[in-house]
Design a protein around this motif. Structure first.
Motif, mmCIF file in Angstrom:
data_model
loop_
_atom_site.group_PDB
_atom_site.id
_atom_site.type_symbol
_atom_site.label_atom_id
_atom_site.label_comp_id
_atom_site.label_asym_id
_atom_site.label_seq_id
_atom_site.Cartn_x
_atom_site.Cartn_y
_atom_site.Cartn_z
ATOM 1 N N ILE A 134 39.675 44.106 166.453
ATOM 2 C CA ILE A 134 38.343 43.544 166.696
ATOM 3 C C ILE A 134 38.206 42.176 166.040
ATOM 4 O O ILE A 134 38.637 41.972 164.900
ATOM 5 C CB ILE A 134 37.249 44.474 166.126
ATOM 6 C CG1 ILE A 134 37.449 45.904 166.595
ATOM 7 C CG2 ILE A 134 35.857 43.978 166.519
ATOM 8 C CD1 ILE A 134 36.611 46.902 165.851
ATOM 9 N N ARG A 135 37.581 41.256 166.732
ATOM 10 C CA ARG A 135 37.314 39.938 166.163
ATOM 11 C C ARG A 135 36.307 40.048 165.011
ATOM 12 O O ARG A 135 35.197 40.564 165.177
ATOM 13 C CB ARG A 135 36.770 39.009 167.247
ATOM 14 C CG ARG A 135 37.815 38.554 168.235
ATOM 15 C CD ARG A 135 37.223 37.713 169.345
ATOM 16 N NE ARG A 135 36.400 36.607 168.856
ATOM 17 C CZ ARG A 135 35.966 35.615 169.625
ATOM 18 N NH1 ARG A 135 36.288 35.596 170.908
ATOM 19 N NH2 ARG A 135 35.220 34.649 169.129
ATOM 20 N N CYS A 136 36.690 39.539 163.855
ATOM 21 C CA CYS A 136 35.813 39.618 162.681
ATOM 22 C C CYS A 136 34.567 38.756 162.812
ATOM 23 O O CYS A 136 33.577 38.983 162.114
ATOM 24 C CB CYS A 136 36.579 39.195 161.421
ATOM 25 S SG CYS A 136 37.779 40.399 160.842
ATOM 26 N N ASP A 137 34.619 37.745 163.701
ATOM 27 C CA ASP A 137 33.452 36.888 163.851
ATOM 28 C C ASP A 137 32.386 37.494 164.748
ATOM 29 O O ASP A 137 31.332 36.905 164.957
ATOM 30 C CB ASP A 137 33.858 35.510 164.395
ATOM 31 C CG ASP A 137 34.458 35.573 165.802
ATOM 32 O OD1 ASP A 137 34.938 36.654 166.198
ATOM 33 O OD2 ASP A 137 34.461 34.542 166.501
ATOM 34 N N ARG A 138 32.659 38.701 165.262
ATOM 35 C CA ARG A 138 31.705 39.335 166.167
ATOM 36 C C ARG A 138 31.023 40.564 165.581
ATOM 37 O O ARG A 138 29.966 40.980 166.045
ATOM 38 C CB ARG A 138 32.430 39.757 167.468
ATOM 39 C CG ARG A 138 33.153 38.630 168.161
ATOM 40 C CD ARG A 138 32.210 37.592 168.719
ATOM 41 N NE ARG A 138 31.440 38.113 169.822
ATOM 42 C CZ ARG A 138 31.888 38.121 171.087
ATOM 43 N NH1 ARG A 138 33.073 37.629 171.377
ATOM 44 N NH2 ARG A 138 31.137 38.609 172.047
ATOM 45 N N ILE A 139 31.642 41.148 164.556
ATOM 46 C CA ILE A 139 31.167 42.436 164.038
ATOM 47 C C ILE A 139 31.162 42.442 162.511
ATOM 48 O O ILE A 139 32.060 41.911 161.869
ATOM 49 C CB ILE A 139 32.079 43.589 164.533
ATOM 50 C CG1 ILE A 139 31.954 43.761 166.040
ATOM 51 C CG2 ILE A 139 31.740 44.896 163.828
ATOM 52 C CD1 ILE A 139 30.590 44.237 166.511
ATOM 53 N N THR A 140 30.122 43.052 161.940
ATOM 54 C CA THR A 140 30.105 43.384 160.522
ATOM 55 C C THR A 140 29.979 44.898 160.404
ATOM 56 O O THR A 140 29.075 45.489 160.996
ATOM 57 C CB THR A 140 28.911 42.726 159.802
ATOM 58 O OG1 THR A 140 29.075 41.305 159.806
ATOM 59 C CG2 THR A 140 28.819 43.199 158.352
ATOM 60 N N TYR A 141 30.897 45.512 159.686
ATOM 61 C CA TYR A 141 30.817 46.958 159.486
ATOM 62 C C TYR A 141 30.034 47.256 158.209
ATOM 63 O O TYR A 141 30.239 46.618 157.178
ATOM 64 C CB TYR A 141 32.211 47.572 159.396
ATOM 65 C CG TYR A 141 32.834 47.803 160.753
ATOM 66 C CD1 TYR A 141 32.389 48.840 161.565
ATOM 67 C CD2 TYR A 141 33.843 46.972 161.226
ATOM 68 C CE1 TYR A 141 32.940 49.050 162.817
ATOM 69 C CE2 TYR A 141 34.402 47.181 162.485
ATOM 70 C CZ TYR A 141 33.945 48.220 163.266
ATOM 71 O OH TYR A 141 34.480 48.420 164.504
ATOM 72 N N VAL A 142 29.138 48.221 158.307
ATOM 73 C CA VAL A 142 28.268 48.583 157.197
ATOM 74 C C VAL A 142 28.478 50.054 156.850
ATOM 75 O O VAL A 142 28.503 50.911 157.742
ATOM 76 C CB VAL A 142 26.782 48.350 157.554
ATOM 77 C CG1 VAL A 142 25.890 48.748 156.389
ATOM 78 C CG2 VAL A 142 26.549 46.893 157.938
ATOM 79 N N VAL A 143 28.639 50.331 155.569
ATOM 80 C CA VAL A 143 28.746 51.715 155.096
ATOM 81 C C VAL A 143 27.414 52.095 154.453
ATOM 82 O O VAL A 143 26.916 51.392 153.569
ATOM 83 C CB VAL A 143 29.882 51.863 154.062
ATOM 84 C CG1 VAL A 143 29.943 53.302 153.558
ATOM 85 C CG2 VAL A 143 31.212 51.463 154.680
ATOM 86 N N PHE A 144 26.826 53.184 154.898
ATOM 87 C CA PHE A 144 25.558 53.654 154.350
ATOM 88 C C PHE A 144 25.797 54.977 153.645
ATOM 89 O O PHE A 144 26.074 55.993 154.265
ATOM 90 C CB PHE A 144 24.533 53.828 155.475
ATOM 91 C CG PHE A 144 23.164 54.249 154.988
ATOM 92 C CD1 PHE A 144 22.515 53.530 154.001
ATOM 93 C CD2 PHE A 144 22.530 55.362 155.523
ATOM 94 C CE1 PHE A 144 21.261 53.909 153.559
ATOM 95 C CE2 PHE A 144 21.282 55.747 155.089
ATOM 96 C CZ PHE A 144 20.643 55.020 154.105
ATOM 97 N N ASN A 145 25.728 54.954 152.314
ATOM 98 C CA ASN A 145 25.970 56.149 151.516
ATOM 99 C C ASN A 145 24.683 56.948 151.343
ATOM 100 O O ASN A 145 23.581 56.392 151.353
ATOM 101 C CB ASN A 145 26.533 55.778 150.145
ATOM 102 C CG ASN A 145 27.899 55.144 150.233
ATOM 103 O OD1 ASN A 145 28.738 55.592 151.003
ATOM 104 N ND2 ASN A 145 28.120 54.082 149.471
ATOM 105 N N ASN A 146 24.820 58.231 151.115
ATOM 106 C CA ASN A 146 23.663 59.099 150.942
ATOM 107 C C ASN A 146 23.408 59.487 149.486
ATOM 108 O O ASN A 146 22.656 60.400 149.216
ATOM 109 C CB ASN A 146 23.835 60.383 151.769
ATOM 110 C CG ASN A 146 23.700 60.103 153.253
ATOM 111 O OD1 ASN A 146 22.886 59.279 153.656
ATOM 112 N ND2 ASN A 146 24.514 60.760 154.055
ATOM 113 N N ASP A 147 24.059 58.794 148.558
ATOM 114 C CA ASP A 147 23.808 59.130 147.151
ATOM 115 C C ASP A 147 22.491 58.492 146.703
ATOM 116 O O ASP A 147 21.832 57.765 147.426
ATOM 117 C CB ASP A 147 24.979 58.714 146.254
ATOM 118 C CG ASP A 147 25.247 57.223 146.302
ATOM 119 O OD1 ASP A 147 24.292 56.460 146.556
ATOM 120 O OD2 ASP A 147 26.400 56.826 146.088
ATOM 121 N N THR A 148 22.090 58.746 145.490
ATOM 122 C CA THR A 148 20.773 58.316 145.021
ATOM 123 C C THR A 148 20.644 56.808 144.875
ATOM 124 O O THR A 148 19.539 56.284 144.855
ATOM 125 C CB THR A 148 20.470 58.965 143.649
ATOM 126 O OG1 THR A 148 21.528 58.636 142.742
ATOM 127 C CG2 THR A 148 20.353 60.466 143.787
#
Length: 250
Positions: free
Chosen positions: A227-241
């Motif tokens: 995947i082209r890095c200039d098109r996408i940002t991956y986000v991690v959403f954690n469920n900790d406090t």
């Protein structure tokens, strides 16, 4: 332009061009009119136009390429890694047109690597699917997918550029991924990747190995996506406090 406004002309021009970009009058990857044309259009000096373009460049809306001109940049979309949906579904919800162009669909015998990834015996008949993912008429990802043929009989006959891989799974086989495991690395585009993804040799790319699982924790498919890095940002959403109350802004 509002000559009576206290707002400097270059900021008014930058705001107008930005609105044209956001409304897609100027599309991603498109070259902006030259300085002389913009100067005549807005009835201001070229110095004012340069300041407006610099403002847009600082904000990431345009990119100046030496000897070629100024181009509209792609506004990166944020994708949650926690989601099991495919590109087409995600991009469509963000207002983009998206399609999957099938480059190759064939049968293979599972080698050691594929048999390990899919937890199947060696030489099991598998389907190999290679497709180019398009966003707003521009290529943004190359997908290579492997899955067991016996689990999805006649899959190749159901391929459709307007339906995603996951749509076919759900609509034709009543299967929806429960969870996925992704391994993400960064690579530099080689000549083949640059040619097919319409980027420059050496541009950064995401290189993702993914295995999706059904509700019984059995592998559905294994894929390799570039995947082209200039098109996408991956986000991690954690469920900790520490992150439960944080919101991801698209």
């Amino acid at each position: 332009m509002n000559l009576d406004s206290s707002k400097p002309l270059y900021l008014q021009i930058a705001a107008d061009i930005k609105n044209n970009i956001l409304s897609k009058k100027y599309k991603p990857g498109e070259k902006l009119p030259i300085e002389n044309a913009l100067s005549e259009q807005y009835e201001v000096s070229k110095i004012t136009i340069r300041k407006a373009i610099q403002k847009l460049s600082d904000e990431g809306f345009v990119k100046k390429v030496q000897g070629k001109g100024t181009f509209v940049t792609y506004q990166k979309d944020k994708l949650l890694l926690n989601k099991t949906s495919g590109f087409k579904e995600v991009l469509s919800t963000k207002g983009h047109s998206a399609k999957n162009e099938v480059i190759q669909a064939s049968f293979l015998n599972a080698d050691e690597n594929i048999s390990d990834k899919l937890s199947i015996p060696m030489d099991t008949k598998i389907v190999y699917l290679e497709r180019l993912v398009w966003e707003d008429n521009e290529p943004m990802a190359l997908d290579k997918i492997y899955f067991e043929n016996d689990k999805f009989p006649d899959f190749i006959t159901k391929l459709d550029d307007n339906r995603s891989f996951y749509q076919i799974l759900e609509e034709s086989y009543a299967i929806k991924p429960k969870n996925s495991v992704l391994e993400i690395n960064g690579i530099s585009a080689n000549s083949h990747q640059a040619d097919i993804l319409k980027c420059n040799i050496g541009d950064p790319l995401f290189y993702i190995n993914k295995i999706s699982y059904d509700e019984n924790n059995k592998p559905i498919h294994y894929s390799i996506t570039t995947i082209r890095c200039d098109r996408i940002t991956y986000v991690v959403f954690n469920n900790d406090t520490t992150t439960t109350n944080e919101k991801i802004k698209s």
